[in-house]
Scaffold this motif. Sequence first.
Motif, PDB file in Angstrom:
ATOM      1  N   THR A 136      83.090  97.932  47.115  1.00 30.45           N
ATOM      2  CA  THR A 136      84.386  97.460  46.627  1.00 30.45           C
ATOM      3  C   THR A 136      85.013  96.507  47.635  1.00 30.45           C
ATOM      4  O   THR A 136      85.548  95.462  47.261  1.00 30.45           O
ATOM      5  N   VAL A 137      84.936  96.855  48.911  1.00 34.16           N
ATOM      6  CA  VAL A 137      85.484  95.992  49.962  1.00 34.16           C
ATOM      7  C   VAL A 137      84.830  94.618  49.882  1.00 34.16           C
ATOM      8  O   VAL A 137      85.517  93.585  49.911  1.00 34.16           O
ATOM      9  N   ALA A 138      83.513  94.582  49.745  1.00 35.57           N
ATOM     10  CA  ALA A 138      82.794  93.300  49.690  1.00 35.57           C
ATOM     11  C   ALA A 138      83.239  92.475  48.484  1.00 35.57           C
ATOM     12  O   ALA A 138      83.435  91.260  48.594  1.00 35.57           O
TER      13      ALA A 138
ATOM     14  N   ALA B  90      93.335  90.824  43.974  1.00 40.40           N
ATOM     15  CA  ALA B  90      91.905  91.124  44.025  1.00 40.40           C
ATOM     16  C   ALA B  90      91.667  92.625  43.949  1.00 40.40           C
ATOM     17  O   ALA B  90      90.721  93.079  43.292  1.00 40.40           O
ATOM     18  N   CYS B  91      92.509  93.407  44.596  1.00 37.35           N
ATOM     19  CA  CYS B  91      92.390  94.862  44.496  1.00 37.35           C
ATOM     20  C   CYS B  91      92.633  95.302  43.050  1.00 37.35           C
ATOM     21  O   CYS B  91      91.892  96.141  42.517  1.00 37.35           O
ATOM     22  N   GLY B  92      93.641  94.721  42.421  1.00 39.02           N
ATOM     23  CA  GLY B  92      93.944  95.048  41.029  1.00 39.02           C
ATOM     24  C   GLY B  92      92.775  94.765  40.106  1.00 39.02           C
ATOM     25  O   GLY B  92      92.504  95.516  39.165  1.00 39.02           O
TER      26      GLY B  92
ATOM     27  N   VAL C 231      92.658  90.419  57.678  1.00 39.67           N
ATOM     28  CA  VAL C 231      92.503  90.458  56.225  1.00 39.67           C
ATOM     29  C   VAL C 231      91.437  91.479  55.836  1.00 39.67           C
ATOM     30  O   VAL C 231      91.649  92.296  54.933  1.00 39.67           O
ATOM     31  N   HIS C 232      90.308  91.450  56.503  1.00 43.98           N
ATOM     32  CA  HIS C 232      89.236  92.405  56.189  1.00 43.98           C
ATOM     33  C   HIS C 232      89.707  93.837  56.432  1.00 43.98           C
ATOM     34  O   HIS C 232      89.435  94.737  55.632  1.00 43.98           O
TER      35      HIS C 232
ATOM     36  N   VAL D  23      86.149  92.674  46.869  1.00 41.53           N
ATOM     37  CA  VAL D  23      87.539  92.240  47.070  1.00 41.53           C
ATOM     38  C   VAL D  23      87.587  91.096  48.079  1.00 41.53           C
ATOM     39  O   VAL D  23      88.307  90.112  47.875  1.00 41.53           O
ATOM     40  N   VAL D  24      86.809  91.191  49.134  1.00 38.01           N
ATOM     41  CA  VAL D  24      86.759  90.109  50.127  1.00 38.01           C
ATOM     42  C   VAL D  24      86.332  88.807  49.462  1.00 38.01           C
ATOM     43  O   VAL D  24      86.953  87.754  49.666  1.00 38.01           O
ATOM     44  N   ARG D  25      85.287  88.860  48.643  1.00 39.74           N
ATOM     45  CA  ARG D  25      84.826  87.644  47.940  1.00 39.74           C
ATOM     46  C   ARG D  25      85.903  87.096  47.019  1.00 39.74           C
ATOM     47  O   ARG D  25      86.113  85.875  46.957  1.00 39.74           O
ATOM     48  N   ARG D  26      86.591  87.973  46.300  1.00 42.09           N
ATOM     49  CA  ARG D  26      87.663  87.517  45.400  1.00 42.09           C
ATOM     50  C   ARG D  26      88.806  86.860  46.187  1.00 42.09           C
ATOM     51  O   ARG D  26      89.319  85.824  45.792  1.00 42.09           O
ATOM     52  N   VAL D  27      89.184  87.483  47.289  1.00 39.79           N
ATOM     53  CA  VAL D  27      90.269  86.921  48.108  1.00 39.79           C
ATOM     54  C   VAL D  27      89.853  85.563  48.659  1.00 39.79           C
ATOM     55  O   VAL D  27      90.639  84.607  48.640  1.00 39.79           O
ATOM     56  N   GLU D  28      88.624  85.453  49.141  1.00 43.50           N
ATOM     57  CA  GLU D  28      88.136  84.164  49.656  1.00 43.50           C
ATOM     58  C   GLU D  28      88.145  83.106  48.566  1.00 43.50           C
ATOM     59  O   GLU D  28      88.509  81.951  48.810  1.00 43.50           O
ATOM     60  N   ALA D  29      87.757  83.475  47.354  1.00 42.21           N
ATOM     61  CA  ALA D  29      87.762  82.519  46.237  1.00 42.21           C
ATOM     62  C   ALA D  29      89.187  82.077  45.899  1.00 42.21           C
ATOM     63  O   ALA D  29      89.433  80.917  45.575  1.00 42.21           O
ATOM     64  N   MET D  30      90.131  82.996  45.994  1.00 39.67           N
ATOM     65  CA  MET D  30      91.529  82.678  45.663  1.00 39.67           C
ATOM     66  C   MET D  30      92.224  81.867  46.749  1.00 39.67           C
ATOM     67  O   MET D  30      93.136  81.104  46.453  1.00 39.67           O
ATOM     68  N   THR D  31      91.823  82.059  47.991  1.00 38.94           N
ATOM     69  CA  THR D  31      92.554  81.452  49.107  1.00 38.94           C
ATOM     70  C   THR D  31      91.745  80.415  49.872  1.00 38.94           C
ATOM     71  O   THR D  31      92.203  79.927  50.903  1.00 38.94           O
TER      72      THR D  31
END
Length: 181
Positions: free
Chosen positions: A53-55, A10-12, A39-40, A57-65
């Motif tokens: 950016t944090v928000a 997600a950072c990438g 995680v946050h 990335v958090v959304r992307r990580v939640e979508a992935m996991t």
Amino acid sequence: MALDGAIASACGMEGIRVDPAMVEEASEQAVAAFAPDVVHHMIETLCGGEPTTVARVVRRVEAMTGQLDAFQIRPEIEDLLKRLKGRGLVLCAVEPRWERLERAGIAELFARDHDVPPVECILVGDRIDTDIAPAKAAGMATIQFRSGRWRRQRPRSAAETPDAVVTDVAELEAAIAALVA
């Protein structure tokens, strides 16, 4: 590992290059800070704290996991639980998520309804902040099972110091036996 990979990915996607060492360092910082949401905290660290950016990335990580079930038991744990139950100990799960226990095939070993006074309980947990400290405050004996992300977390005071610290199932069984005796 899957969660850490999702964070890096997600950072990438946001153009933030991170490698496994950076993710591990962010994890160590979050654990050392006793962050309520590890995680946050990791994401904030890796993104330099930039809120937008944090928000994302958090959304992307939640979508992935979102469907990821991080609950895992060690192979030897089931046998230990059976031995403990066979000795007449009542096994309870703190804030039980029965579906996880059922998926792991161990739900039948745990009591759903229990009325055991805290002074007669032993809590086994890996986190000082969310497992050991609250259990000690309630009057329970505690065992820290050092593993995973929280393996290096150390107590900040006597109120957070577990009665025993273990790193494998054999040590756990011995610690429980010593506390029950």
